[in-house]
Design a protein around this motif. Structure first.
Motif, PDB file in Angstrom:
ATOM      1  N   ALA A   1       0.842  -1.205   0.000  1.00  0.00           N
ATOM      2  CA  ALA A   1       0.000   0.000   0.000  1.00  0.00           C
ATOM      3  C   ALA A   1       0.877   1.255   0.000  1.00  0.00           C
ATOM      4  CB  ALA A   1      -0.920  -0.010   1.218  1.00  0.00           C
ATOM      5  N   ASP A   2       0.439   2.243  -0.750  1.00  0.00           N
ATOM      6  CA  ASP A   2       1.184   3.489  -0.916  1.00  0.00           C
ATOM      7  C   ASP A   2       0.738   4.514   0.127  1.00  0.00           C
ATOM      8  OD1 ASP A   2       2.474   5.778  -1.784  1.00  0.00           O
ATOM      9  OD2 ASP A   2       1.638   5.715  -3.805  1.00  0.00           O
ATOM     10  N   LEU A   3       1.677   4.991   0.916  1.00  0.00           N
ATOM     11  CA  LEU A   3       1.389   5.979   1.954  1.00  0.00           C
ATOM     12  C   LEU A   3       0.773   7.254   1.373  1.00  0.00           C
ATOM     13  CD1 LEU A   3       1.621   6.654   4.978  1.00  0.00           C
ATOM     14  CD2 LEU A   3       3.913   7.504   4.523  1.00  0.00           C
ATOM     15  N   ALA A   4       1.110   7.569   0.145  1.00  0.00           N
ATOM     16  CA  ALA A   4       0.578   8.783  -0.492  1.00  0.00           C
ATOM     17  C   ALA A   4      -0.938   8.735  -0.635  1.00  0.00           C
ATOM     18  CB  ALA A   4       1.222   8.974  -1.864  1.00  0.00           C
ATOM     19  N   GLU A   5      -1.535   7.547  -0.532  1.00  0.00           N
ATOM     20  CA  GLU A   5      -2.983   7.410  -0.678  1.00  0.00           C
ATOM     21  C   GLU A   5      -3.771   8.084   0.446  1.00  0.00           C
ATOM     22  OE1 GLU A   5      -3.339   3.162  -3.015  1.00  0.00           O
ATOM     23  OE2 GLU A   5      -3.138   3.126  -0.832  1.00  0.00           O
ATOM     24  N   ILE A   6      -3.111   8.399   1.554  1.00  0.00           N
ATOM     25  CA  ILE A   6      -3.853   9.013   2.660  1.00  0.00           C
ATOM     26  C   ILE A   6      -3.572  10.515   2.778  1.00  0.00           C
ATOM     27  CG2 ILE A   6      -4.047   6.829   3.900  1.00  0.00           C
ATOM     28  CD1 ILE A   6      -1.922   7.825   5.874  1.00  0.00           C
ATOM     29  N   TYR A   7      -2.875  11.065   1.799  1.00  0.00           N
ATOM     30  CA  TYR A   7      -2.569  12.499   1.789  1.00  0.00           C
ATOM     31  C   TYR A   7      -3.151  13.158   0.540  1.00  0.00           C
ATOM     32  CZ  TYR A   7       0.747  11.774   5.567  1.00  0.00           C
ATOM     33  OH  TYR A   7       1.310  11.462   6.776  1.00  0.00           O
ATOM     34  N   ASP A   8      -3.492  14.441   0.664  1.00  0.00           N
ATOM     35  CA  ASP A   8      -3.926  15.189  -0.512  1.00  0.00           C
ATOM     36  C   ASP A   8      -2.677  15.712  -1.239  1.00  0.00           C
ATOM     37  OD1 ASP A   8      -3.034  17.586   0.672  1.00  0.00           O
ATOM     38  OD2 ASP A   8      -5.048  18.229   1.258  1.00  0.00           O
ATOM     39  N   PRO A   9      -2.848  16.327  -2.413  1.00  0.00           N
ATOM     40  CA  PRO A   9      -1.681  16.804  -3.164  1.00  0.00           C
ATOM     41  C   PRO A   9      -0.840  17.849  -2.424  1.00  0.00           C
ATOM     42  CG  PRO A   9      -3.597  16.706  -4.590  1.00  0.00           C
ATOM     43  CD  PRO A   9      -4.079  16.436  -3.190  1.00  0.00           C
TER      44      PRO A   9
ATOM     45  N   SER B   1     -11.910   8.909   3.865  1.00  0.00           N
ATOM     46  CA  SER B   1     -11.467   8.956   2.472  1.00  0.00           C
ATOM     47  C   SER B   1     -10.273   8.040   2.202  1.00  0.00           C
ATOM     48  CB  SER B   1     -11.062  10.388   2.090  1.00  0.00           C
ATOM     49  OG  SER B   1     -12.147  11.259   2.233  1.00  0.00           O
ATOM     50  N   TRP B   2      -9.713   7.446   3.234  1.00  0.00           N
ATOM     51  CA  TRP B   2      -8.565   6.572   3.062  1.00  0.00           C
ATOM     52  C   TRP B   2      -8.996   5.274   2.375  1.00  0.00           C
ATOM     53  CZ3 TRP B   2      -5.817   6.448   8.494  1.00  0.00           C
ATOM     54  CH2 TRP B   2      -5.383   7.728   8.824  1.00  0.00           C
ATOM     55  N   PRO B   3      -8.123   4.673   1.564  1.00  0.00           N
ATOM     56  CA  PRO B   3      -8.426   3.355   0.997  1.00  0.00           C
ATOM     57  C   PRO B   3      -8.593   2.324   2.113  1.00  0.00           C
ATOM     58  CG  PRO B   3      -6.601   4.379  -0.170  1.00  0.00           C
ATOM     59  CD  PRO B   3      -6.869   5.231   1.042  1.00  0.00           C
ATOM     60  N   MET B   4      -9.332   1.287   1.820  1.00  0.00           N
ATOM     61  CA  MET B   4      -9.675   0.273   2.820  1.00  0.00           C
ATOM     62  C   MET B   4      -8.436  -0.333   3.492  1.00  0.00           C
ATOM     63  SD  MET B   4     -12.220  -1.012   4.387  1.00  0.00           S
ATOM     64  CE  MET B   4     -13.597  -0.568   3.356  1.00  0.00           C
ATOM     65  N   ALA B   5      -7.375  -0.567   2.749  1.00  0.00           N
ATOM     66  CA  ALA B   5      -6.167  -1.172   3.357  1.00  0.00           C
ATOM     67  C   ALA B   5      -5.660  -0.339   4.520  1.00  0.00           C
ATOM     68  CB  ALA B   5      -5.071  -1.331   2.307  1.00  0.00           C
ATOM     69  N   TRP B   6      -5.730   0.967   4.392  1.00  0.00           N
ATOM     70  CA  TRP B   6      -5.247   1.845   5.458  1.00  0.00           C
ATOM     71  C   TRP B   6      -6.207   1.863   6.634  1.00  0.00           C
ATOM     72  CZ3 TRP B   6      -0.440   3.270   5.662  1.00  0.00           C
ATOM     73  CH2 TRP B   6       0.297   3.274   4.484  1.00  0.00           C
ATOM     74  N   ARG B   7      -7.480   1.730   6.363  1.00  0.00           N
ATOM     75  CA  ARG B   7      -8.460   1.786   7.451  1.00  0.00           C
ATOM     76  C   ARG B   7      -8.610   0.469   8.185  1.00  0.00           C
ATOM     77  NH1 ARG B   7     -13.714   3.660   4.783  1.00  0.00           N
ATOM     78  NH2 ARG B   7     -12.752   2.804   2.943  1.00  0.00           N
ATOM     79  N   THR B   8      -8.137  -0.617   7.610  1.00  0.00           N
ATOM     80  CA  THR B   8      -8.381  -1.925   8.220  1.00  0.00           C
ATOM     81  C   THR B   8      -7.126  -2.681   8.611  1.00  0.00           C
ATOM     82  OG1 THR B   8      -8.467  -2.962   6.044  1.00  0.00           O
ATOM     83  CG2 THR B   8     -10.570  -2.253   7.007  1.00  0.00           C
TER      84      THR B   8
END
Length: 179
Positions: free
Chosen positions: A85-93, A102-109
């Motif tokens: 999983a890419d850490l950038a997925e939980i940050y805005d630009p 708004s985080w992808p499921m992998a980050w939330r679970t």
């Protein structure tokens, strides 16, 4: 089973099998099944070695895997998803944390080991009530452990201890040392 009669479990053995799949602890399963707590460790070990109990455990575990849809394939896919999983997925630009929803499921679970929050007024919700929680710090899960679990699962040998020996050990050196 051709030529063999399938051996039935006693009620206590069946209860042991039911209890064992709860936590995979043979000692506690033996106690919960009604065996003597003084000998529960030995009894649990002995029960696991009995072919009829082992077969019953396999059957129960297979049914559980079918019921939950959690099996070795599911586990390996999940570990791989989490490990990559890419850490950038939980940050805005702009580098700000996105709202948790708004985080992808992998980050939330599973990838986040903890979240530190600050309680301060930062807006209102859809009903006009003030919102007060802001995420300040995210503690990540140990990805090295995820990779280790994947390696053990597929037995790539990457996490096995290696022992290297040097020197000459043979009959000649043993005889020379014995002089």
């Amino acid at each position: 089973m051709a030529g063999r009669v399938k051996q039935m479990l006693t009620p206590k053995q069946a209860r042991f099998a039911d209890e064992y799949i709860v936590d995979l602890n043979a000692t506690q399963a033996a106690i919960r099944a009604g065996y003597s707590s003084k000998r529960a460790d030995a009894t649990g070990y002995e029960n696991l070695r009995k072919p009829e109990i082992a077969a019953a455990l396999k059957e129960r575990m297979d049914k559980r895997a079918e019921r939950t849809q959690i099996n070795a394939d599911w586990m390996l896919k999940r570990l791989a998803q989490d490990a990559t999983a890419d850490l950038a997925e939980i940050y805005d630009p702009n580098g700000n944390l996105l709202p948790v929803g708004s985080w992808p499921m992998a980050w939330r679970t599973g990838l986040v080991a903890g979240i530190d929050t600050a309680h301060e007024r930062d807006g209102t919700d859809d009903e006009g009530k003030p919102t007060f929680v802001t995420v300040r710090k995210v503690r990540l899960a140990d990805r090295t452990k995820l990779l280790e679990l994947i390696g053990k699962h597929i037995d790539v040998g990457a996490f096995k201890d290696r022992i290297e020996h040097s020197g000459k050990i043979g009959l000649e050196s043993l005889i020379a040392d014995g002089e």
